[in-house]
Design a protein around this motif. Structure first.
Motif, PDB file in Angstrom:
ATOM      1  N   VAL A  31      -3.194   9.632  75.318  1.00  7.87           N
ATOM      2  CA  VAL A  31      -1.929   9.733  76.015  1.00  7.87           C
ATOM      3  C   VAL A  31      -2.062  10.272  77.492  1.00  7.87           C
ATOM      4  CG1 VAL A  31       0.427  11.341  76.225  1.00  7.87           C
ATOM      5  CG2 VAL A  31      -0.641  10.549  74.119  1.00  7.87           C
ATOM      6  N   ALA A  32      -3.044  11.039  77.999  1.00  8.99           N
ATOM      7  CA  ALA A  32      -3.181  11.343  79.230  1.00  8.99           C
ATOM      8  C   ALA A  32      -3.685   9.897  80.091  1.00  8.99           C
ATOM      9  CB  ALA A  32      -4.376  12.390  79.336  1.00  8.99           C
ATOM     10  N   ARG A  33      -4.501   9.140  79.472  1.00 10.74           N
ATOM     11  CA  ARG A  33      -4.899   8.019  80.406  1.00 10.74           C
ATOM     12  C   ARG A  33      -3.687   6.993  80.356  1.00 10.74           C
ATOM     13  NH1 ARG A  33      -7.283   5.510  83.983  1.00 10.74           N
ATOM     14  NH2 ARG A  33      -8.053   3.553  83.451  1.00 10.74           N
ATOM     15  N   ALA A  34      -2.841   6.924  79.452  1.00  9.61           N
ATOM     16  CA  ALA A  34      -1.661   6.012  79.309  1.00  9.61           C
ATOM     17  C   ALA A  34      -0.765   6.525  80.745  1.00  9.61           C
ATOM     18  CB  ALA A  34      -1.027   6.162  78.029  1.00  9.61           C
ATOM     19  N   PHE A  35      -0.665   7.864  80.708  1.00  5.68           N
ATOM     20  CA  PHE A  35       0.184   8.552  81.794  1.00  5.68           C
ATOM     21  C   PHE A  35      -0.479   8.250  83.309  1.00  5.68           C
ATOM     22  CE2 PHE A  35       1.094  11.892  84.848  1.00  5.68           C
ATOM     23  CZ  PHE A  35       2.520  11.798  84.674  1.00  5.68           C
ATOM     24  N   GLU A  36      -1.973   8.312  83.136  1.00  8.01           N
ATOM     25  CA  GLU A  36      -2.464   7.863  84.339  1.00  8.01           C
ATOM     26  C   GLU A  36      -2.079   6.405  85.095  1.00  8.01           C
ATOM     27  OE1 GLU A  36      -6.480   8.685  83.977  1.00  8.01           O
ATOM     28  OE2 GLU A  36      -6.241  11.005  84.272  1.00  8.01           O
ATOM     29  N   MET A  37      -2.060   5.392  83.939  1.00 12.11           N
ATOM     30  CA  MET A  37      -2.053   4.085  84.141  1.00 12.11           C
ATOM     31  C   MET A  37      -0.391   3.817  84.241  1.00 12.11           C
ATOM     32  SD  MET A  37      -4.709   2.714  81.350  1.00 12.11           S
ATOM     33  CE  MET A  37      -4.639   1.076  82.305  1.00 12.11           C
ATOM     34  N   GLY A  38       0.375   4.819  84.173  1.00  7.07           N
ATOM     35  CA  GLY A  38       1.813   4.225  84.704  1.00  7.07           C
ATOM     36  C   GLY A  38       2.597   3.936  83.153  1.00  7.07           C
ATOM     37  N   PHE A  39       1.984   3.938  82.194  1.00  3.94           N
ATOM     38  CA  PHE A  39       2.533   3.336  80.884  1.00  3.94           C
ATOM     39  C   PHE A  39       3.678   4.363  80.231  1.00  3.94           C
ATOM     40  CE2 PHE A  39      -1.405   0.840  80.445  1.00  3.94           C
ATOM     41  CZ  PHE A  39      -0.768  -0.334  80.754  1.00  3.94           C
ATOM     42  N   ILE A  40       3.192   5.626  80.812  1.00  5.05           N
ATOM     43  CA  ILE A  40       4.287   6.812  80.033  1.00  5.05           C
ATOM     44  C   ILE A  40       4.775   7.593  81.383  1.00  5.05           C
ATOM     45  CG2 ILE A  40       4.342   8.970  78.746  1.00  5.05           C
ATOM     46  CD1 ILE A  40       1.972   8.104  77.354  1.00  5.05           C
ATOM     47  N   GLY A  41       5.993   7.642  81.447  1.00  3.58           N
ATOM     48  CA  GLY A  41       6.723   8.358  82.640  1.00  3.58           C
ATOM     49  C   GLY A  41       7.209   9.780  82.122  1.00  3.58           C
ATOM     50  N   GLY A  42       7.502  10.617  83.050  1.00  3.26           N
ATOM     51  CA  GLY A  42       7.893  11.772  82.903  1.00  3.26           C
ATOM     52  C   GLY A  42       7.139  12.817  83.350  1.00  3.26           C
ATOM     53  N   PRO A  43       7.535  14.127  83.549  1.00  9.16           N
ATOM     54  CA  PRO A  43       6.786  15.299  83.984  1.00  9.16           C
ATOM     55  C   PRO A  43       5.679  15.217  82.957  1.00  9.16           C
ATOM     56  CG  PRO A  43       8.906  16.050  83.702  1.00  9.16           C
ATOM     57  CD  PRO A  43       8.900  14.589  82.991  1.00  9.16           C
ATOM     58  N   LEU A  44       4.217  15.636  83.989  1.00 10.30           N
ATOM     59  CA  LEU A  44       2.893  15.559  83.150  1.00 10.30           C
ATOM     60  C   LEU A  44       2.866  16.778  82.257  1.00 10.30           C
ATOM     61  CD1 LEU A  44       0.209  14.521  82.805  1.00 10.30           C
ATOM     62  CD2 LEU A  44      -0.745  15.780  84.523  1.00 10.30           C
ATOM     63  N   PRO A  45       3.442  18.037  82.662  1.00  6.95           N
ATOM     64  CA  PRO A  45       3.256  18.873  81.694  1.00  6.95           C
ATOM     65  C   PRO A  45       4.176  18.516  80.393  1.00  6.95           C
ATOM     66  CG  PRO A  45       3.796  19.862  83.864  1.00  6.95           C
ATOM     67  CD  PRO A  45       3.784  18.365  83.887  1.00  6.95           C
ATOM     68  N   MET A  46       5.386  18.013  80.446  1.00  8.92           N
ATOM     69  CA  MET A  46       6.133  17.670  79.232  1.00  8.92           C
ATOM     70  C   MET A  46       5.311  16.657  78.358  1.00  8.92           C
ATOM     71  SD  MET A  46      10.171  16.665  78.623  1.00  8.92           S
ATOM     72  CE  MET A  46      10.143  15.338  79.878  1.00  8.92           C
ATOM     73  N   VAL A  47       4.671  15.667  79.173  1.00  8.33           N
ATOM     74  CA  VAL A  47       4.258  14.559  78.597  1.00  8.33           C
ATOM     75  C   VAL A  47       2.763  15.016  77.699  1.00  8.33           C
ATOM     76  CG1 VAL A  47       2.653  12.579  78.634  1.00  8.33           C
ATOM     77  CG2 VAL A  47       4.734  12.727  80.053  1.00  8.33           C
ATOM     78  N   LEU A  48       2.201  16.029  78.239  1.00 11.59           N
ATOM     79  CA  LEU A  48       0.834  16.680  77.785  1.00 11.59           C
ATOM     80  C   LEU A  48       1.410  17.746  76.597  1.00 11.59           C
ATOM     81  CD1 LEU A  48      -1.525  17.375  80.588  1.00 11.59           C
ATOM     82  CD2 LEU A  48      -1.628  15.430  78.879  1.00 11.59           C
ATOM     83  N   GLU A  49       2.557  18.291  76.624  1.00 17.11           N
ATOM     84  CA  GLU A  49       3.058  19.225  75.389  1.00 17.11           C
ATOM     85  C   GLU A  49       3.131  18.407  74.238  1.00 17.11           C
ATOM     86  OE1 GLU A  49       6.747  22.045  74.709  1.00 17.11           O
ATOM     87  OE2 GLU A  49       6.083  21.834  76.938  1.00 17.11           O
ATOM     88  N   ARG A  50       3.864  17.581  74.425  1.00 19.47           N
ATOM     89  CA  ARG A  50       4.311  16.647  73.545  1.00 19.47           C
ATOM     90  C   ARG A  50       3.137  15.947  72.849  1.00 19.47           C
ATOM     91  NH1 ARG A  50       9.907  13.568  75.254  1.00 19.47           N
ATOM     92  NH2 ARG A  50      11.110  15.448  75.509  1.00 19.47           N
ATOM     93  N   ALA A  51       1.988  15.658  73.625  1.00 20.32           N
ATOM     94  CA  ALA A  51       0.888  14.811  73.119  1.00 20.32           C
ATOM     95  C   ALA A  51       0.234  15.809  72.256  1.00 20.32           C
ATOM     96  CB  ALA A  51       0.267  14.505  74.100  1.00 20.32           C
ATOM     97  N   TYR A  52       0.007  17.161  72.685  1.00 19.64           N
ATOM     98  CA  TYR A  52      -0.686  18.260  71.871  1.00 19.64           C
ATOM     99  C   TYR A  52      -0.081  18.576  70.409  1.00 19.64           C
ATOM    100  CZ  TYR A  52      -3.659  19.351  75.972  1.00 19.64           C
ATOM    101  OH  TYR A  52      -4.700  19.567  76.963  1.00 19.64           O
ATOM    102  N   ALA A  53       1.227  18.562  70.826  1.00 17.53           N
ATOM    103  CA  ALA A  53       2.088  18.739  69.601  1.00 17.53           C
ATOM    104  C   ALA A  53       1.958  17.929  68.497  1.00 17.53           C
ATOM    105  CB  ALA A  53       3.706  19.069  69.778  1.00 17.53           C
ATOM    106  N   SER A  54       1.714  16.653  68.835  1.00 16.44           N
ATOM    107  CA  SER A  54       1.484  15.528  68.128  1.00 16.44           C
ATOM    108  C   SER A  54       0.151  15.516  67.464  1.00 16.44           C
ATOM    109  CB  SER A  54       1.826  14.285  68.534  1.00 16.44           C
ATOM    110  OG  SER A  54       3.336  14.027  68.908  1.00 16.44           O
ATOM    111  N   ALA A  55      -0.669  15.788  68.348  1.00 16.55           N
ATOM    112  CA  ALA A  55      -2.134  15.699  67.896  1.00 16.55           C
ATOM    113  C   ALA A  55      -2.412  16.711  67.178  1.00 16.55           C
ATOM    114  CB  ALA A  55      -2.920  15.860  69.362  1.00 16.55           C
ATOM    115  N   ASN A  56      -1.843  17.923  67.221  1.00 17.72           N
ATOM    116  CA  ASN A  56      -2.018  19.153  66.365  1.00 17.72           C
ATOM    117  C   ASN A  56      -1.556  18.892  65.049  1.00 17.72           C
ATOM    118  OD1 ASN A  56      -3.187  21.727  66.165  1.00 17.72           O
ATOM    119  ND2 ASN A  56      -1.319  22.294  65.738  1.00 17.72           N
ATOM    120  N   ALA A  57      -0.289  18.547  64.888  1.00 19.06           N
ATOM    121  CA  ALA A  57       0.346  18.007  63.567  1.00 19.06           C
ATOM    122  C   ALA A  57      -0.585  17.175  62.835  1.00 19.06           C
ATOM    123  CB  ALA A  57       1.816  17.371  63.909  1.00 19.06           C
ATOM    124  N   THR A  58      -1.177  16.109  63.600  1.00 19.96           N
ATOM    125  CA  THR A  58      -2.040  15.073  62.869  1.00 19.96           C
ATOM    126  C   THR A  58      -3.194  15.696  62.472  1.00 19.96           C
ATOM    127  OG1 THR A  58      -0.995  13.173  64.396  1.00 19.96           O
ATOM    128  CG2 THR A  58      -3.429  12.903  63.429  1.00 19.96           C
TER     129      THR A  58
END
Length: 72
Positions: A31-58
């Motif tokens: 997710v972090a790499r996709a954000f860096e490449m511009g495939f995911i938009g939005g504020p980075l803290p929110m993107v990472l918060e959602r990524a951590y939540a999804s990853a932790n659930a997995t």
């Protein structure tokens, strides 16, 4: 650890982490790499918060599936 050989590469010592944690690392880093490449938009803290939540659930789901978490 990142090093440069024409592309950025993520190296994870799988001898130090279990499969559940490895999946969590790979999901968040993807997710972090996709954000860096511009495939995911939005504020980075929110993107990472959602990524951590999804990853932790997995990770928790994998622990249950592998019998490592008796809570499920």
């Amino acid at each position: 650890t990142f090093f440069r050989r024409g592309i950025d590469t993520l190296c994870v010592d799988s001898g130090r982490v279990g499969p559940c944690d490895l999946v969590c690392i790979l999901l968040v880093e993807s997710v972090a790499r996709a954000f860096e490449m511009g495939f995911i938009g939005g504020p980075l803290p929110m993107v990472l918060e959602r990524a951590y939540a999804s990853a932790n659930a997995t990770r928790e789901w994998m622990k249950a599936a592998l019998g490592e978490n008796p809570e499920f």
